[in-house]
Design a protein around this motif. Structure first.
Motif, PDB file in Angstrom:
ATOM      1  N   GLU A   2      42.452  33.512 -27.701  1.00 27.98           N
ATOM      2  CA  GLU A   2      41.850  33.944 -28.964  1.00 27.98           C
ATOM      3  C   GLU A   2      42.941  34.193 -30.010  1.00 27.98           C
ATOM      4  OE1 GLU A   2      39.524  37.348 -28.083  1.00 27.98           O
ATOM      5  OE2 GLU A   2      37.814  36.183 -27.277  1.00 27.98           O
ATOM      6  N   ASN A  32      44.212  30.902 -31.201  1.00 32.20           N
ATOM      7  CA  ASN A  32      43.232  30.275 -32.107  1.00 32.20           C
ATOM      8  C   ASN A  32      43.201  30.974 -33.462  1.00 32.20           C
ATOM      9  OD1 ASN A  32      42.498  28.333 -30.291  1.00 32.20           O
ATOM     10  ND2 ASN A  32      40.772  29.506 -29.427  1.00 32.20           N
ATOM     11  N   THR A  92      43.744  29.201 -36.883  1.00 32.48           N
ATOM     12  CA  THR A  92      42.750  29.331 -37.945  1.00 32.48           C
ATOM     13  C   THR A  92      43.408  29.896 -39.215  1.00 32.48           C
ATOM     14  OG1 THR A  92      41.044  29.737 -36.285  1.00 32.48           O
ATOM     15  CG2 THR A  92      40.532  30.375 -38.548  1.00 32.48           C
ATOM     16  N   THR A  96      32.130  40.155 -27.488  1.00 34.45           N
ATOM     17  CA  THR A  96      31.139  39.255 -28.099  1.00 34.45           C
ATOM     18  C   THR A  96      30.105  40.105 -28.802  1.00 34.45           C
ATOM     19  OG1 THR A  96      29.763  39.245 -26.108  1.00 34.45           O
ATOM     20  CG2 THR A  96      31.410  37.490 -26.314  1.00 34.45           C
ATOM     21  N   VAL A 156      27.496  29.183 -34.987  1.00 37.42           N
ATOM     22  CA  VAL A 156      28.387  30.067 -34.233  1.00 37.42           C
ATOM     23  C   VAL A 156      28.069  30.074 -32.733  1.00 37.42           C
ATOM     24  CG1 VAL A 156      28.772  31.524 -36.235  1.00 37.42           C
ATOM     25  CG2 VAL A 156      26.903  32.093 -34.662  1.00 37.42           C
ATOM     26  N   ASP A 157      26.842  29.658 -32.363  1.00 41.03           N
ATOM     27  CA  ASP A 157      26.449  29.653 -30.924  1.00 41.03           C
ATOM     28  C   ASP A 157      25.803  28.311 -30.576  1.00 41.03           C
ATOM     29  OD1 ASP A 157      25.870  30.359 -28.341  1.00 41.03           O
ATOM     30  OD2 ASP A 157      24.098  31.576 -28.842  1.00 41.03           O
ATOM     31  N   VAL A 166      28.001  35.804 -29.729  1.00 35.70           N
ATOM     32  CA  VAL A 166      28.958  35.196 -30.675  1.00 35.70           C
ATOM     33  C   VAL A 166      30.344  35.776 -30.390  1.00 35.70           C
ATOM     34  CG1 VAL A 166      29.567  34.840 -33.098  1.00 35.70           C
ATOM     35  CG2 VAL A 166      27.146  35.008 -32.418  1.00 35.70           C
ATOM     36  N   THR A 167      31.308  34.897 -30.107  1.00 36.18           N
ATOM     37  CA  THR A 167      32.678  35.362 -29.850  1.00 36.18           C
ATOM     38  C   THR A 167      33.386  35.630 -31.184  1.00 36.18           C
ATOM     39  OG1 THR A 167      33.622  33.144 -29.855  1.00 36.18           O
ATOM     40  CG2 THR A 167      32.718  33.963 -27.747  1.00 36.18           C
ATOM     41  N   GLN A 188      36.264  34.436 -32.017  1.00 36.36           N
ATOM     42  CA  GLN A 188      36.811  33.172 -32.521  1.00 36.36           C
ATOM     43  C   GLN A 188      35.755  32.434 -33.321  1.00 36.36           C
ATOM     44  OE1 GLN A 188      40.026  32.041 -32.322  1.00 36.36           O
ATOM     45  NE2 GLN A 188      39.290  30.463 -33.725  1.00 36.36           N
ATOM     46  N   ALA A 189      34.472  32.361 -32.761  1.00 31.65           N
ATOM     47  CA  ALA A 189      33.382  31.701 -33.498  1.00 31.65           C
ATOM     48  C   ALA A 189      33.092  32.427 -34.799  1.00 31.65           C
ATOM     49  CB  ALA A 189      32.128  31.655 -32.622  1.00 31.65           C
ATOM     50  N   ASP A 225      35.799  31.584 -37.262  1.00 32.44           N
ATOM     51  CA  ASP A 225      35.632  30.191 -37.698  1.00 32.44           C
ATOM     52  C   ASP A 225      34.551  30.092 -38.761  1.00 32.44           C
ATOM     53  OD1 ASP A 225      37.590  29.273 -36.061  1.00 32.44           O
ATOM     54  OD2 ASP A 225      36.232  28.564 -34.455  1.00 32.44           O
ATOM     55  N   PHE A 226      33.460  30.809 -38.531  1.00 31.10           N
ATOM     56  CA  PHE A 226      32.352  30.769 -39.491  1.00 31.10           C
ATOM     57  C   PHE A 226      32.762  31.424 -40.814  1.00 31.10           C
ATOM     58  CE2 PHE A 226      28.769  33.105 -41.393  1.00 31.10           C
ATOM     59  CZ  PHE A 226      27.975  32.034 -41.767  1.00 31.10           C
TER      60      PHE A 226
END
Length: 911
Positions: free
Chosen positions: A727, A730, A734, A762, A818-819, A826-827, A829-830, A833-834
């Motif tokens: 994470e 990432n 990101t 999460t 995201v999922d 939802v993590t 990282q997601a 990202d969003f």
């Protein structure tokens, strides 16, 4: 002497010349036949004629013919040649014919001398009638009728011959052949003759008659067949020759008949004499045999034999004597008849042989009747005497038979030792049955006495079968004494056996009362000793060992009880053996046998040490298990808290965000290395756990940790540290790619951690929604905010308008981003990202298409050469392998579609 019918027949023949005129063929037949007939006689004188009307004109041969056929001498003929001489000679012949009673009409010497054929034939026919036919006599008929009857009699056996006259009945020739065959069958093969061949038949008969019978051929077969009605005179003449030819045989037959008649009379007389002699001899012999039988007064021994004698006598009177009376009467009649026949036939009177005279037979018969008197009366008296004896003997036999029938099998019954194998109840039943028999025995005493009394009376009356009666009576009396002695002996044996069986029954009952509880105790003991036990700790096994020791302490007392029970059974055997009692079956009060008690006791004895060993082995196993538990627990109690602490430390590192992302990454990798170095402790714990599993240990009071929990915790620890490092990596990517500042990342983490209440790393869907709202994301407005900042008024208006809830459609779109796996969580990282996607600019498919178009020289397609020239080798080959062939109107060979490839990179179409 002439038959009256012959004269009338001769008169009928006066019309012969008129008949002759009717058929000239007859004259021809008569000429031939008469000529042959004359020659058959003239040849005896050594001469013959050739022409019948010429050769008789001088009268010489005519006179010679008459001398031959009559056997008489005629007047001496005149030898002159003159007509007068010839007439005189013919007249002498005619006179001789007339002297034989023949009336000559219209026949004169002149016509004969002149050679008149018809007159000459008429004269010869007259001679034939008188000398060849008239003397024929058959069964009261003579002449023509006699000859016809003779022919009919002789041919009667021949079915195809029917002689009714002397003309057409002879046309087929079979009648001639039948006459010959009847008298000389060897001359004719009659069966070969056919009725439809008359010429052959006629010639056969004529030739045979001429050759073997010395009858000249007087007829012509063709003339007979060719004439509608053959000449009767010619056929009669010829047939008369057959009659005379066979008349010798007829005379011999007549002579033989006369002799036979005389001999028959003699034979009959001799037969009568022989019959008399035989009948007289048989009758005298029967009388001789019968008189001693009637005089016999020796009585028979049995009634049946005497009744048979009476029946024989009555049979003699009814059956045997009446035929003899008839024979005696017939003998006298035959004797008188024979004497009469002898007297009438001029034979001497018959004298029977000595002793067989009628007077001898009458004397013997008188003696027979004398012997017969008194025989029947003697028979009846003797039968009455025997009847009384038979009655007594039958009475004796009946009573003896009844008694013997009753006693049959009684000795065997009284001598049997059935009580040796019976039970007490059966012995008592046998005793009752024996008492009933004793009563029955006493009731039969009277019959035995009656039998003895009847035997004594038969002896006094000199009964013929007294020896057998006495022997039977003696046997009955001796048997009666034997039965009395055996009855007493059996009663004593039954009473003695009853007393012994009562003692045994008491012992059986005591045995049963003590054997049942002891047997139950042994069965319970065996069940306990073999009972499977499952213990989980040392305390439980020690409890079982204590109980087993207590059980072993009771065994000596139990053995004493067993010996006492067996002693009872031994006493039973001792009583039975001493008294010769064969014990029937088993103890009636129990099914428990001594052998089963011993067998179970032996099994208990064997099971006790086996139980000792099993308990000790289990104790050792439980001690070993306890050591394994302590060993595992000591290590598990160290590893468990260590994993838990490490998990908490990693969580704090990821949440607290001390320093930069790079500092955090370095710190985490150091942490990861320290965790990996802890692995030998986990391996050692796995080894200890394997020992516990092999020992089938399922609980451990020394620790709350299980290997499964520790294994999962260890795997989670490794996964968490690896995921946390990933994470951070990432987040760095990101941050660098999106140009996000360290402060923005800090804000995102702070918001994320705030809503991650359970610190799972999460956010669930509702947590994620609340997090977005807190960050000022307006999901109701299709125009997304880019600032990432929401003032308090906007946030309040948003809360009021949405009721603290995002719109469903917009939120569903966001959750799809995201999922993507639809996991419901939802993590971080997601999440970043969003958030970075919503707040920063990014490359799009249109931008990539525009870039490819520049490389392609503003064409709608690109070639492989252009890609290899403009891009590094790896990226160039990646594009060539994945780009589809371009199919537009301006395509060239090898053209590739970079537009579809670009849209696929961003998920807008399939790559």
């Amino acid at each position: 002497m002439h038959h009256p019918r012959s004269q009338s027949y001769m008169e009928q023949e006066n019309d012969w010349d008129r008949d002759l005129l009717l058929d000239p063929a007859w004259e021809k037949q008569q000429r031939k036949t008469f000529t042959a007939w004359c020659n058959s006689h003239l040849r005896k004188a050594g001469t013959q004629i050739e022409n019948i009307e010429e050769d008789f004109r001088d009268g010489l041969k005519l006179m010679l013919l008459l001398e031959v056929i009559s056997g008489e001498r005629l007047p001496k003929p005149e030898r002159g040649k003159m007509r007068v001489h010839k007439i005189n000679n013919v007249n002498k012949a005619l006179d001789f014919i007339a002297s034989k009673g023949v009336k000559l009409v219209s026949i004169g010497a002149e016509e004969i001398v002149d050679g008149n054929a018809k007159m000459t034939l008429g004269m010869i026919w007259t001679i034939i009638l008188r000398f060849a036919i008239q003397d024929i006599s058959v069964e009261e008929t003579s002449a023509k009728e006699g000859l016809l009857l003779w022919c009919q009699r002789k041919t009667a056996p021949y079915k195809n011959v029917n002689v009714q006259n002397f003309h057409i009945s002879w046309k087929d020739g079979l009648a001639f052949n039948a006459l010959i065959h009847r008298h000389r069958p060897e001359l004719i093969d009659y069966d070969k003759l056919r009725k439809d061949d008359p010429v052959t038949n006629l010639n056969n008969a004529f030739e045979v008659a001429e050759k073997y019978l010395d009858i000249p051929k007087m007829l012509d077969a063709e003339d007979i067949v060719g004439t509608l009605r053959p000449d009767e005179k010619a056929i009669m003449t010829y047939v008369s020759c057959f009659y005379h030819a066979f008349s010798g045989a007829q005379k011999a037959e007549t002579a033989a008949n006369r002799i036979c008649k005389v001999l028959a009379v003699n034979q009959e007389n001799e037969h009568l004499m022989e019959d008399y002699e035989k009948l007289a001899s048989d009758l005298l012999e029967w009388i001789r045999r019968t008189i001693p039988w009637l005089e016999n007064r020796i009585p028979e021994k049995t009634m049946a034999e005497m009744q048979q004698k009476l029946e024989d006598f009555r049979g003699y009177r009814r059956v045997h004597k009446p035929p003899k009376v008839q024979e005696k009467c017939q003998l006298e009649i035959n004797f008188n008849t024979l004497q009469t026949k002898l007297r009438l036939s001029n034979r001497p009177a018959f004298m029977p042989s000595e002793g067989r005279m009628v007077s001898d037979i009458n004397g013997a018969w008188h003696n027979l009747e004398g012997a017969e008197k008194g025989y029947e009366e003697w028979l009846l008296n003797e039968i009455r005497r025997l009847e009384r004896l038979d009655h007594l003997a039958e009475k004796f036999r009946q009573k003896a038979t009844i008694h013997e029938g009753w006693t049959d099998g009684k000795e065997a019954m009284l001598t049997q030792k059935d009580y040796e194998t019976t039970s007490l109840s059966e012995t008592k039943a046998l005793l009752k049955k024996h008492e009933a028999f004793e009563s029955d025995l006493a009731a039969h005493q009277d019959r035995v006495e009656q039998i003895a009394a009847i035997a004594q009376e038969l002896n006094e009356l000199d009964y013929y079968d007294s020896p057998n009666v006495n022997a039977r009576c003696q046997k009955i009396c001796e048997q009666w004494d034997t039965l009395g002695a055996l009855t007493q002996s059996r009663r004593e044996s039954l009473e003695r056996t009853e007393k012994q069986l009562e003692s045994i029954d008491e012992l059986y009952l005591e045995y049963a009362k003590r054997a049942a509880p002891f047997n139950n105790w042994m069965e319970g003991a065996m069940e306990d000793l073999q009972d499977m036990f499952i213990v989980h700790n040392i305390e439980e096994i020690q409890g079982l060992i204590t109980a087993h020791e207590q059980f072993k302490a009771t065994l000596p007392e139990a053995n004493k009880e067993r010996e006492a029970i067996q002693a009872i059974q031994a006493e039973v055997q001792k009583i039975a053996q001493y008294n010769g009692i064969k014990l029937a079956g088993t103890n009636p009060y129990t099914t428990i046998t001594p052998s089963s008690i011993d067998s179970k006791w032996d099994k208990v004895q064997k099971l006790v040490p086996q139980r000792d060993q099993a308990l000790q082995e289990e104790l050792s196993r439980q001690q070993s298990n306890d050591h394994l538990r302590r060993q595992f627990a000591t290590q598990a109690n160290m590893v468990g808290p260590w994993i838990q602490n490490k998990m908490e430390e990693i969580g704090r590192i990821s949440i607290e965000m001390n320093g930069t992302l790079e500092d955090q990454l370095t710190h985490l990798r150091q942490y990861e290395q320290s965790i990996i170095e802890y692995k030998p402790n986990i391996d050692q714990l796995e080894g200890n756990h394997q020992l516990i599993q092999e020992a089938l240990i399922f609980d451990n009071k020394y620790t709350a940790y299980t290997m499964e929990h520790l294994r999962v915790g260890w795997e989670q620890l490794l996964t968490t540290i690896a995921r946390t490092i990933n994470e951070i990596e990432n987040q760095i990517l990101t941050r660098d790619a999106k140009g996000i500042s360290q402060e923005q990342l800090h804000e995102y983490r702070t918001s994320f951690n705030h809503f991650d209440k359970d610190h799972s790393g999460t956010l669930m869907a509702e947590e994620f929604k609340a997090c977005l709202i807190s960050l000022g994301y307006d999901v109701e407005n299709d125009k997304q905010k880019r600032t990432g900042i929401m003032d308090s008024d906007d946030f309040r208006a948003l809360l009021i308008s949405t009721g603290n809830s995002l719109g469903d459609a917009e939120f569903a779109r966001i959750m799809g981003i995201v999922d993507p796996n639809n996991s419901g969580a939802v993590t971080f990282q997601a999440f970043i990202d969003f958030m970075s996607r919503e707040t920063t600019d990014t490359d799009t498919a249109d931008q990539v298409i525009a870039s490819f178009k520049i490389l392609a020289g503003d064409k709608n397609y690109i070639t492989a050469e252009e890609l290899r020239r403009e891009l590094p080798p790896d990226q160039a080959e990646y594009c060539i392998a994945r780009m589809a062939p371009y199919s537009g109107p301006d395509t060239v060979p090898g053209a590739l579609d970079y537009m579809s490839f670009s849209t696929a990179l961003y998920g807008e179409s399939d790559l």
